[in-house]
Write a protein that holds these residues in place. Structure first.
Motif, short mmCIF file in Angstrom:
data_model
loop_
_atom_site.label_atom_id
_atom_site.label_comp_id
_atom_site.label_asym_id
_atom_site.label_seq_id
_atom_site.Cartn_x
_atom_site.Cartn_y
_atom_site.Cartn_z
N THR B 384 0.75 -1.16 0.03
CA THR B 384 0.14 0.01 -0.02
C THR B 384 0.84 1.22 0.12
O THR B 384 0.47 2.20 -0.60
CB THR B 384 -0.95 0.00 1.16
N LEU B 385 2.00 1.02 0.74
CA LEU B 385 2.83 2.55 0.72
C LEU B 385 3.35 2.62 -0.63
O LEU B 385 3.86 3.86 -1.06
CB LEU B 385 3.78 2.15 2.15
N THR B 386 3.77 1.44 -1.31
CA THR B 386 4.42 1.52 -2.68
C THR B 386 3.38 2.16 -3.66
O THR B 386 3.49 3.15 -4.38
CB THR B 386 4.87 0.26 -2.96
N ILE B 387 1.99 1.91 -3.40
CA ILE B 387 1.21 2.29 -4.31
C ILE B 387 1.14 3.98 -3.99
O ILE B 387 0.83 4.59 -4.83
CB ILE B 387 -0.29 1.68 -4.10
N MET B 388 1.07 4.41 -2.89
CA MET B 388 0.95 5.68 -2.45
C MET B 388 2.11 6.59 -3.03
O MET B 388 2.10 7.62 -3.76
CB MET B 388 0.94 5.85 -1.06
N GLY B 389 3.24 5.76 -2.93
CA GLY B 389 4.59 6.37 -3.56
C GLY B 389 4.48 6.41 -5.26
O GLY B 389 4.93 7.47 -5.72
N VAL B 390 4.09 5.44 -5.60
CA VAL B 390 3.69 5.63 -7.23
C VAL B 390 2.69 6.69 -7.59
O VAL B 390 3.03 7.32 -8.43
CB VAL B 390 3.25 4.00 -7.64
N ALA B 391 1.67 6.74 -6.59
CA ALA B 391 0.57 7.65 -7.09
C ALA B 391 1.40 9.27 -7.27
O ALA B 391 0.80 10.06 -7.85
CB ALA B 391 -0.31 7.61 -5.74
N TYR B 392 2.23 9.37 -6.14
CA TYR B 392 2.91 10.57 -6.25
C TYR B 392 3.60 11.13 -7.47
O TYR B 392 3.78 12.07 -7.66
CB TYR B 392 3.99 10.63 -4.95
N TRP B 393 3.96 10.17 -8.28
CA TRP B 393 4.29 10.54 -9.87
C TRP B 393 3.35 10.19 -10.71
O TRP B 393 3.02 10.90 -11.73
CB TRP B 393 5.84 10.05 -9.96
N LEU B 394 2.67 9.11 -10.62
CA LEU B 394 1.77 8.55 -11.48
C LEU B 394 0.48 9.61 -11.69
O LEU B 394 0.07 9.77 -12.85
CB LEU B 394 1.13 7.29 -11.29
N VAL B 395 0.10 9.98 -10.62
CA VAL B 395 -1.14 10.82 -10.73
C VAL B 395 -0.86 12.20 -11.59
O VAL B 395 -1.54 12.84 -12.35
CB VAL B 395 -1.99 11.19 -9.34
N PRO B 396 0.43 13.02 -11.15
CA PRO B 396 0.68 14.11 -12.07
C PRO B 396 1.02 13.73 -13.38
O PRO B 396 0.72 14.50 -14.32
CB PRO B 396 1.88 14.55 -11.21
N HIS B 397 1.57 12.36 -13.59
CA HIS B 397 1.81 11.99 -15.05
C HIS B 397 0.64 11.75 -15.74
O HIS B 397 0.26 12.42 -17.01
CB HIS B 397 2.61 10.60 -14.79
N LEU B 398 -0.34 11.26 -15.25
CA LEU B 398 -1.70 11.24 -15.66
C LEU B 398 -2.66 12.27 -16.09
O LEU B 398 -3.34 12.39 -17.14
CB LEU B 398 -2.71 10.04 -15.05
N THR B 399 -2.49 13.20 -15.09
CA THR B 399 -3.37 14.03 -15.07
C THR B 399 -2.69 15.44 -15.61
O THR B 399 -3.14 16.59 -16.05
CB THR B 399 -3.91 14.63 -13.65
N GLY B 400 -1.50 15.66 -15.47
CA GLY B 400 -0.59 16.95 -15.88
C GLY B 400 -0.81 17.78 -14.76
O GLY B 400 -0.14 18.95 -14.99
N HIS B 401 -1.40 17.41 -13.69
CA HIS B 401 -1.39 18.67 -12.53
C HIS B 401 -0.14 18.18 -11.59
O HIS B 401 0.26 17.01 -11.28
CB HIS B 401 -2.66 18.29 -11.71
N GLY B 402 0.62 19.29 -11.26
CA GLY B 402 1.58 19.21 -10.37
C GLY B 402 1.20 18.46 -9.11
O GLY B 402 0.05 18.89 -8.51
N LEU B 403 2.27 17.94 -8.37
CA LEU B 403 1.58 17.13 -7.00
C LEU B 403 1.64 18.34 -5.96
O LEU B 403 2.24 19.30 -5.76
CB LEU B 403 3.11 16.49 -6.66
#
Lengths: 177, 539
Positions: B384-403
């Protein structure tokens, strides 16, 4: 590529493998040499043919519940035959009737076999201080042998989720001096 | 096609949007899991919780984090990584849609079944307790979602091979495909259990179930070493993380070997989890214990590879000393920090799991609170913590919104890891003291005083995890609403050419199937199929 790191890597993996092999040999030794067995295939039984109210009509060995003397020459001194059902261990009328917590008295310095099966859901049979740990599955017969060395009161609990009353399912094993 | 043209490719963009939604289904599972977990923490802290609610909360906690989050993350994340590695869209847009809809509907059904219908049966389904058709259908759809995603990956890789006959499959695509193939093989267990047995039984088409057979099928899917649910996290640790933090890359050949070994050694270890079960041959159990122990080797090798890469990065920066380099790790990068801490937690959890799955040794802890304790490090921290860590770059990657909320994102992984460590310490202590796993302490007449103390420690750890989880969700919501743009790419880089024998996921799947057949053929042949057990409604 760092060759020194690769050498370390190989050595580290060999060391880990050695530890695991030693662990496995120890596990085998506990079974073969120390006689600590995992619960295994001890036969099947149709749970619909079992009754708590009238155990005498049950198929063997569940026709007699509670502490049952073993025959001459058997490797155990006696058996403790129990039926598990939502949410009690049933040990026959002497030890406790439906609704009561069973209290099973056995003598210290003996070798006992616990024999169980379930009438309904999957239950557990844990006597933590004796390292007795088995699952009780409807349709299957569970047999566990244990040496009762130290007198005392041991707690029996169901440790396999069996429905809303799971946490009320327990019993007492009293090993008397 | 280059990375930039893939980003501009309308087909790839449309697929990325769908896969992003799929990823958010997994994150939704974390939110639900946290809320449900709070109920358990409340009980452990000494507050009287109605047992029916407690069991319901426990089921919701496990089911949402395992079936919704782990499977939802694997299906979406590994599709995205494959797309990025091969620099082309996936072969079938339809399968992307099918996978997303199955995951979304499956997750909704599972959560609704537990919340509204009180399907309190735990993660292991526990037949003959009846959870209701909606619950089984929901779980089956989560599995189907993974199958749809993996079918798409297989088709995509086939197309890519046709177009690139002389090239090796990029490591990222290889690892992603191997993990999903391993999942395909493993999930045959719960797939058959749910679709062939539990669903028809729950709908009344068949009168009975076989509880032992169902347990065998469940543990076929869920071996401990390596824990199959954690495998997608390993893709991030071994393949993405070194590029992400500009560490020396890990040798592609070694990583391929690790993933292949995990796939082959995984399934044959399922019976190790059934050490205490009657009706299964003791020698077969010991065989599976051996296989499970062997399955630790690729995990240890993986840990070694990651550590040497991390150390290499610090040494390159001029760091000397035996442990001083640990301080030089990229702790100021939220995504990297989360994953480094996740690996630390996972390593400790795997060590604890080694005891639980060592046959006779495991009898000391099987079914006690020791087991959920270690799960909070393997699944809670590791996955779960890895998913969170991945989300910290993947969500900006997917949405184009900065963290958004970088400082919160930096504190969050530490809080989460400390919380999971404290929770595991408390729960492990209670387990070693003989406390069974799934009991509401506040309602248990036979509860020891010591269990209450350990329970309070667990609750404190759970509270820390709750705060960390809330921080994570706040960062996610803030990022989705963030107007500051960002361009974040999937971290990739060059790799050496691997030997041909480590470029054949299909061939290795055959080996894995053979290993599973050797381990399970005697189990299924000797099983007594004549005994069926009628229905019992849980709550």
């Amino acid at each position: 590529v760092n060759l020194e790191a690769q050498d370390w890597e190989r050595g580290f993996l060999v060391a880990t493998a050695t530890v695991l092999v030693v662990l496995f040999v120890a596990i085998l030794g506990s079974v073969v040499d120390a006689g600590i067995d995992l619960p295994a295939d001890a036969g099947q039984i149709d749970p619909r043919k079992l009754s708590i109210a009238d155990p005498a009509a049950n198929p063997v060995p569940f026709n007699e519940l509670g502490v049952v003397a073993a025959a001459e020459g058997e490797p155990v001194d006696f058996r403790v035959v129990l039926l598990a059902a939502e949410w009690r261990f049933f040990a026959g009328e002497e030890a406790g009737s439906r609704g009561a917590i069973p209290r099973i008295e056995v003598p210290a310095g003996s070798r006992a076999e616990f024999v169980l099966t379930s009438l309904d859901t999957v239950h557990g049979f844990l006597v933590a201080d004796l390292a007795v740990n088995a699952t009780v599955i409807p349709g299957q017969i569970t047999r566990v042998t244990v040496d009762l060395d130290r007198p005392g009161e041991y707690r029996i609990v169901c440790h396999e989720f069996c429905g809303i009353g799971h946490h009320t399912m327990y019993g007492v094993l009293e090993v008397t001096p | 096609m280059t990375g930039t043209t893939l980003a501009a490719d309308p087909v790839a963009s449309a697929q990325r949007r769908l896969l992003g939604l799929h990823f958010f289904v997994g994150l939704g599972g974390i939110a639900v899991g946290l809320i449900a977990g709070a109920l358990v923490a409340l009980d452990r802290s000494g507050v009287a919780v109605d047992p029916a609610r407690f069991y319901q909360g426990l089921t919701l906690h496990g089911v949402s984090l395992v079936y919704v989050t782990a499977l939802g993350f694997g299906g979406s994340f590994l599709s995205l990584t494959t797309m990025s590695a091969l620099r082309c869209p996936l072969a079938s847009r339809r399968l992307v849609q099918v996978s997303l809809v199955a995951a979304g509907v499956g997750a909704a059904l599972l959560v609704a079944a537990v919340v509204l219908d009180r399907a309190a049966v735990g993660v292991t389904f526990s037949p003959p307790l009846d959870a209701g058709a909606a619950f089984y259908l929901g779980a089956a759809l989560m599995v189907a979602s993974v199958w749809a995603a993996s079918a798409n990956l297989i088709m995509t890789v086939r197309v890519w091979r046709r177009d690139h006959p002389r090239e090796r499959l990029p490591l990222l695509a290889f690892a992603s495909l191997v993990v999903l193939l391993a999942w395909d093989l493993a999930t045959i267990g719960i797939g058959v259990e749910l679709v062939v047995f539990l669903l028809p039984w729950s709908l009344g088409f068949t009168g009975t179930v076989d509880p032992l057979l169902d347990r065998i099928l469940f543990w076929f899917t869920s071996p401990t070493h390596p824990s199959f649910f954690v495998l997608p996290a390993a893709v991030s640790w071994l393949v993405l993380l070194p590029h992400q933090i500009a560490a020396p890359r890990v040798r592609s050949t070694a990583v391929r070997g690790v993933f292949v070994a995990m796939m082959v050694l995984g399934v044959p270890g399922g019976l190790a989890a059934q050490a205490a079960d009657p009706g299964v041959d003791e020698n077969l159990k010991l065989l599976h214990v051996a296989s499970g122990l062997a399955g630790l080797l690729p995990l240890v090798a993986a840990g070694w590879l990651v550590l040497s890469s991390l150390e290499g990065r610090a040494r390159r920066a001029g760091c000397v000393g035996a442990v001083g380099w640990l301080r030089m790790l990229p702790w100021s990068d939220p995504s990297a920090a989360a994953q480094l801490l996740a690996m630390a937690g996972f390593a400790v959890g795997s060590g604890l799991a080694l005891v639980a799955d060592s046959g006779t040794l495991g009898l000391l802890v099987k079914g006690t609170a020791y087991e959920p304790g270690l799960l909070h490090l393997t699944m809670g921290a590791g996955l779960t913590l890895t998913i969170m860590g991945v989300a910290y770059w993947l969500v900006p990657h997917l949405t184009g919104h900065g963290l958004w909320g970088r400082r919160a994102a930096l504190v969050q992984p530490w809080l989460w890891l400390v919380g999971s460590m404290v929770l595991t310490a408390g729960t492990t202590g209670a387990g070693l003291g003989g406390q069974p796993a799934a009991i509401p302490l506040s309602a248990t007449a036979y509860a020891d005083k010591a269990w209450q103390v350990w329970g309070a420690i667990s609750a404190a750890g759970g509270a820390l995890m709750g705060v960390a989880g809330a921080l994570f969700l706040a960062v996610m919501v803030g990022t989705l609403r963030n107007r500051a743009p960002a361009t974040v790419e999937v971290p990739t880089g060059p790799e050496e050419r691997s030997p041909a024998w480590l470029d054949r996921p299909g061939a290795w799947l055959v080996v894995a199937v053979a290993a599973a057949v050797v381990a399970y053929f005697p189990v299924f042949v000797t099983h007594n199929y004549e005994l069926d057990v009628a229905r019992f409604v849980g709550l």
